[in-house]
Structure formats: C-alpha cells, structure tokens
Design a protein around this motif. Structure first.
Motif, PDB file in Angstrom:
ATOM      1  N   LEU A   1       0.853  -1.184   0.000  1.00  0.00           N
ATOM      2  CA  LEU A   1       0.000   0.000   0.000  1.00  0.00           C
ATOM      3  C   LEU A   1       0.890   1.235   0.000  1.00  0.00           C
ATOM      4  O   LEU A   1       1.718   1.403   0.900  1.00  0.00           O
ATOM      5  N   VAL A   2       0.737   2.076  -1.008  1.00  0.00           N
ATOM      6  CA  VAL A   2       1.504   3.317  -1.102  1.00  0.00           C
ATOM      7  C   VAL A   2       0.560   4.455  -0.747  1.00  0.00           C
ATOM      8  O   VAL A   2      -0.411   4.714  -1.468  1.00  0.00           O
ATOM      9  N   LEU A   3       0.823   5.125   0.369  1.00  0.00           N
ATOM     10  CA  LEU A   3      -0.105   6.125   0.900  1.00  0.00           C
ATOM     11  C   LEU A   3       0.535   7.505   0.935  1.00  0.00           C
ATOM     12  O   LEU A   3       1.647   7.668   1.457  1.00  0.00           O
ATOM     13  N   ASP A   4      -0.181   8.492   0.403  1.00  0.00           N
ATOM     14  CA  ASP A   4       0.247   9.880   0.556  1.00  0.00           C
ATOM     15  C   ASP A   4      -0.065  10.306   1.991  1.00  0.00           C
ATOM     16  O   ASP A   4      -1.153  10.019   2.508  1.00  0.00           O
ATOM     17  N   VAL A   5       0.881  10.968   2.642  1.00  0.00           N
ATOM     18  CA  VAL A   5       0.660  11.364   4.034  1.00  0.00           C
ATOM     19  C   VAL A   5      -0.454  12.393   4.138  1.00  0.00           C
ATOM     20  O   VAL A   5      -1.366  12.262   4.951  1.00  0.00           O
ATOM     21  N   ARG A   6      -0.399  13.429   3.301  1.00  0.00           N
ATOM     22  CA  ARG A   6      -1.377  14.521   3.406  1.00  0.00           C
ATOM     23  C   ARG A   6      -2.408  14.436   2.290  1.00  0.00           C
ATOM     24  O   ARG A   6      -2.073  14.537   1.112  1.00  0.00           O
ATOM     25  N   MET A   7      -3.668  14.237   2.690  1.00  0.00           N
ATOM     26  CA  MET A   7      -4.781  14.214   1.743  1.00  0.00           C
ATOM     27  C   MET A   7      -5.974  14.902   2.390  1.00  0.00           C
ATOM     28  O   MET A   7      -6.095  14.910   3.621  1.00  0.00           O
ATOM     29  N   PRO A   8      -6.873  15.485   1.586  1.00  0.00           N
ATOM     30  CA  PRO A   8      -8.105  16.039   2.165  1.00  0.00           C
ATOM     31  C   PRO A   8      -8.896  14.937   2.857  1.00  0.00           C
ATOM     32  O   PRO A   8      -8.881  13.782   2.441  1.00  0.00           O
ATOM     33  N   GLY A   9      -9.585  15.293   3.925  1.00  0.00           N
ATOM     34  CA  GLY A   9     -10.323  14.281   4.667  1.00  0.00           C
ATOM     35  C   GLY A   9      -9.366  13.454   5.504  1.00  0.00           C
ATOM     36  O   GLY A   9      -8.532  13.985   6.233  1.00  0.00           O
ATOM     37  N   MET A  10      -9.449  12.148   5.375  1.00  0.00           N
ATOM     38  CA  MET A  10      -8.580  11.257   6.142  1.00  0.00           C
ATOM     39  C   MET A  10      -7.174  11.253   5.554  1.00  0.00           C
ATOM     40  O   MET A  10      -6.984  11.018   4.366  1.00  0.00           O
ATOM     41  N   SER A  11      -6.172  11.515   6.389  1.00  0.00           N
ATOM     42  CA  SER A  11      -4.789  11.522   5.917  1.00  0.00           C
ATOM     43  C   SER A  11      -4.272  10.096   5.752  1.00  0.00           C
ATOM     44  O   SER A  11      -4.897   9.130   6.213  1.00  0.00           O
ATOM     45  N   GLY A  12      -3.111   9.976   5.117  1.00  0.00           N
ATOM     46  CA  GLY A  12      -2.505   8.663   4.972  1.00  0.00           C
ATOM     47  C   GLY A  12      -2.174   8.026   6.307  1.00  0.00           C
ATOM     48  O   GLY A  12      -2.329   6.816   6.495  1.00  0.00           O
ATOM     49  N   LEU A  13      -1.731   8.846   7.267  1.00  0.00           N
ATOM     50  CA  LEU A  13      -1.409   8.317   8.595  1.00  0.00           C
ATOM     51  C   LEU A  13      -2.665   7.847   9.320  1.00  0.00           C
ATOM     52  O   LEU A  13      -2.656   6.808   9.991  1.00  0.00           O
ATOM     53  N   GLU A  14      -3.751   8.603   9.173  1.00  0.00           N
ATOM     54  CA  GLU A  14      -5.020   8.187   9.792  1.00  0.00           C
ATOM     55  C   GLU A  14      -5.538   6.906   9.145  1.00  0.00           C
ATOM     56  O   GLU A  14      -6.063   6.018   9.824  1.00  0.00           O
ATOM     57  N   LEU A  15      -5.366   6.801   7.826  1.00  0.00           N
ATOM     58  CA  LEU A  15      -5.752   5.577   7.130  1.00  0.00           C
ATOM     59  C   LEU A  15      -4.931   4.395   7.645  1.00  0.00           C
ATOM     60  O   LEU A  15      -5.464   3.300   7.872  1.00  0.00           O
ATOM     61  N   PHE A  16      -3.646   4.608   7.836  1.00  0.00           N
ATOM     62  CA  PHE A  16      -2.759   3.568   8.361  1.00  0.00           C
ATOM     63  C   PHE A  16      -3.267   3.066   9.712  1.00  0.00           C
ATOM     64  O   PHE A  16      -3.336   1.853   9.962  1.00  0.00           O
ATOM     65  N   GLU A  17      -3.649   3.991  10.590  1.00  0.00           N
ATOM     66  CA  GLU A  17      -4.153   3.595  11.908  1.00  0.00           C
ATOM     67  C   GLU A  17      -5.474   2.839  11.786  1.00  0.00           C
ATOM     68  O   GLU A  17      -5.710   1.865  12.508  1.00  0.00           O
ATOM     69  N   GLN A  18      -6.331   3.280  10.864  1.00  0.00           N
ATOM     70  CA  GLN A  18      -7.601   2.572  10.635  1.00  0.00           C
ATOM     71  C   GLN A  18      -7.342   1.142  10.174  1.00  0.00           C
ATOM     72  O   GLN A  18      -7.979   0.197  10.631  1.00  0.00           O
ATOM     73  N   LEU A  19      -6.405   0.991   9.259  1.00  0.00           N
ATOM     74  CA  LEU A  19      -6.106  -0.337   8.725  1.00  0.00           C
ATOM     75  C   LEU A  19      -5.510  -1.241   9.801  1.00  0.00           C
ATOM     76  O   LEU A  19      -5.817  -2.435   9.853  1.00  0.00           O
ATOM     77  N   LYS A  20      -4.669  -0.676  10.650  1.00  0.00           N
ATOM     78  CA  LYS A  20      -4.090  -1.485  11.730  1.00  0.00           C
ATOM     79  C   LYS A  20      -5.182  -1.994  12.667  1.00  0.00           C
ATOM     80  O   LYS A  20      -5.072  -3.080  13.236  1.00  0.00           O
ATOM     81  N   ALA A  21      -6.244  -1.211  12.801  1.00  0.00           N
ATOM     82  CA  ALA A  21      -7.352  -1.616  13.671  1.00  0.00           C
ATOM     83  C   ALA A  21      -8.308  -2.585  12.980  1.00  0.00           C
ATOM     84  O   ALA A  21      -9.128  -3.220  13.643  1.00  0.00           O
ATOM     85  N   HIS A  22      -8.197  -2.697  11.642  1.00  0.00           N
ATOM     86  CA  HIS A  22      -9.164  -3.514  10.895  1.00  0.00           C
ATOM     87  C   HIS A  22      -8.485  -4.437   9.887  1.00  0.00           C
ATOM     88  O   HIS A  22      -8.822  -4.440   8.704  1.00  0.00           O
ATOM     89  N   GLY A  23      -7.516  -5.200  10.344  1.00  0.00           N
ATOM     90  CA  GLY A  23      -7.029  -6.288   9.510  1.00  0.00           C
ATOM     91  C   GLY A  23      -5.677  -6.124   8.859  1.00  0.00           C
ATOM     92  O   GLY A  23      -5.241  -7.016   8.139  1.00  0.00           O
ATOM     93  N   LEU A  24      -4.970  -4.987   9.079  1.00  0.00           N
ATOM     94  CA  LEU A  24      -3.627  -4.868   8.521  1.00  0.00           C
ATOM     95  C   LEU A  24      -2.738  -5.904   9.194  1.00  0.00           C
ATOM     96  O   LEU A  24      -2.735  -6.042  10.411  1.00  0.00           O
ATOM     97  N   ALA A  25      -1.993  -6.653   8.394  1.00  0.00           N
ATOM     98  CA  ALA A  25      -1.219  -7.782   8.910  1.00  0.00           C
ATOM     99  C   ALA A  25       0.215  -7.705   8.403  1.00  0.00           C
ATOM    100  O   ALA A  25       0.540  -6.880   7.542  1.00  0.00           O
ATOM    101  N   PRO A  26       1.106  -8.566   8.926  1.00  0.00           N
ATOM    102  CA  PRO A  26       2.496  -8.556   8.448  1.00  0.00           C
ATOM    103  C   PRO A  26       2.639  -8.824   6.956  1.00  0.00           C
ATOM    104  O   PRO A  26       3.680  -8.519   6.381  1.00  0.00           O
ATOM    105  N   HIS A  27       1.601  -9.404   6.308  1.00  0.00           N
ATOM    106  CA  HIS A  27       1.712  -9.624   4.863  1.00  0.00           C
ATOM    107  C   HIS A  27       1.213  -8.420   4.056  1.00  0.00           C
ATOM    108  O   HIS A  27       0.932  -8.537   2.871  1.00  0.00           O
ATOM    109  N   HIS A  28       1.120  -7.251   4.712  1.00  0.00           N
ATOM    110  CA  HIS A  28       0.865  -5.988   4.017  1.00  0.00           C
ATOM    111  C   HIS A  28       2.032  -5.045   4.301  1.00  0.00           C
ATOM    112  O   HIS A  28       2.379  -4.822   5.458  1.00  0.00           O
ATOM    113  N   ALA A  29       2.618  -4.504   3.249  1.00  0.00           N
ATOM    114  CA  ALA A  29       3.684  -3.511   3.411  1.00  0.00           C
ATOM    115  C   ALA A  29       3.112  -2.133   3.099  1.00  0.00           C
ATOM    116  O   ALA A  29       2.417  -1.959   2.096  1.00  0.00           O
ATOM    117  N   VAL A  30       3.397  -1.168   3.965  1.00  0.00           N
ATOM    118  CA  VAL A  30       2.899   0.197   3.765  1.00  0.00           C
ATOM    119  C   VAL A  30       4.080   1.125   3.518  1.00  0.00           C
ATOM    120  O   VAL A  30       5.026   1.172   4.314  1.00  0.00           O
TER     121      VAL A  30
END
Length: 203
Positions: free
Chosen positions: A56-85
C-alpha cells in the motif's frame, strides 16, 4: 506484459496517480489508484483486500482522512504482516513518517522522489510480504524455532516494549549486544518492527 500485482496507491493528486500508473506499467506491474482514503477503505472491505499479500503506497497529506489516519484505521481492521505500507511524504512530514515506521510501516519516500526507486522498493516489499505469508502458512512456531534461547528471551523483552538499555540491564549484557541480537531476530523472523514481532509471536 503487465503482470498481476497487489499494489495500491492512495493519493488525491490525479496527476501523481496517472504518472505512477504509467511508470509501474512500464516495469510490468499493475497499480490500482484511489483518490482518497474512503475509496480505498471501501475496496478493502468489499474486495477482502486484507486477505492478500500487498503493498500500500499512501500519501501522508490528503483532504479528509490523511494517509497516517488511514494507516491507523487499517491497523485496527485487519492490517497484517503480509501488508507492506510505504508513505509518500513532504519534507515537513518526515517526523510523522518516521513515527509510522516505528508503528510498522515498511518505508517512506520524501517528495520529490525517484519513481524508479519507488518501484524498486515496492517490488522488494512485495517479495518480503509474500515470504511472510508463506511462513505464516507453515506456522509461526517454525520461524520462532530458528531463534536461540537468548534471542527468544530478547524477543520477549522487545514485545514487552523494553528499550535496548532496559534489556541490557535486565540481562547483564551491553546495549550493543542487544542491538546485534535485535537485528538478527528481525532478520530471522522477517519482521520490520516490534509491532510485526508482537503479531508473529501472538499467533
């Protein structure tokens, strides 16, 4: 020929998405682009993306939910060691990106970046997460068995969020020795952070 891939780019800049799509295709890789975090989260849920090794390639700054906020959401909902961010970040966001690395992200690139270096790092990360998935299929116990008794002892201390100095004092060894063991543990278990180590040891 473009081969099937599991690379997802979340960036609100259409020009960036199109340019990277063209670059990845020129290297034989398929890239899926998303204009915002919500769009990606819908695909994450609806298409069960959490089940597949991916980058997953995430831009840090985006309107609405930022890339960092998305990262935290994913960690809470299924992000696993077989996902690289991998994060794309501006100069002022580097401290946040470094913190994300501590939280389990794979890498970050400061803008402007070399597109080919990004592709190289994405390919490297995909190879890594596929190995992680294969090892998980064999069972984490087999991986943990590769650790020496001392390494298992230090790994447990790392999972308990002890600093290198605290571990050194508890085990009566030097901080440098702890650092060497820590690097060896991460290499053997193919994890990038204490978060990944904790997830592996919990399985």
């Amino acid at each position: 020929m473009t081969r099937e891939s599991n690379i997802h780019l979340v960036d609100d800049d259409e020009v960036v998405r199109d340019a990277l799509d063209a670059l990845f295709r020129s290297r034989g890789l398929a890239l899926r682009g998303y204009a915002n975090a919500d769009q990606f989260l819908r695909a994450w849920r609806d298409e069960a993306l959490a089940d597949t090794p991916s980058c997953l390639v995430l831009d840090v700054r985006m309107p609405g939910m930022s890339g960092l906020e998305l990262f935290e959401q994913l960690k809470a909902h299924g992000l696993a060691p077989h996902h690289a961010v991998i994060f794309l970040t501006g100069h002022g966001d580097i401290p946040m990106a470094v913190e994300a690395l501590r939280g389990g992200a794979y890498y970050f690139f400061e803008k402007p970046h070399s597109g080919n270096q990004l592709v190289d790092r994405v390919e490297e990360s995909l190879a890594h997460v596929r190995r992680v998935a294969e090892n998980a299929a064999r069972g984490s116990g087999a991986l943990l068995e590769t650790l020496s008794p001392r390494e298992r002892e230090i790994a447990q201390q790392i999972v308990e969020d002890r600093s290198n100095r605290q571990i050194a004092e508890a085990l009566c060894i030097s901080v440098r020795t702890v650092e060497v063991h820590r690097a060896r543990i991460f290499a053997k278990l193919e994890v990038k952070s204490a978060v990944g180590l904790a997830q592996l040891m919990a399985n």
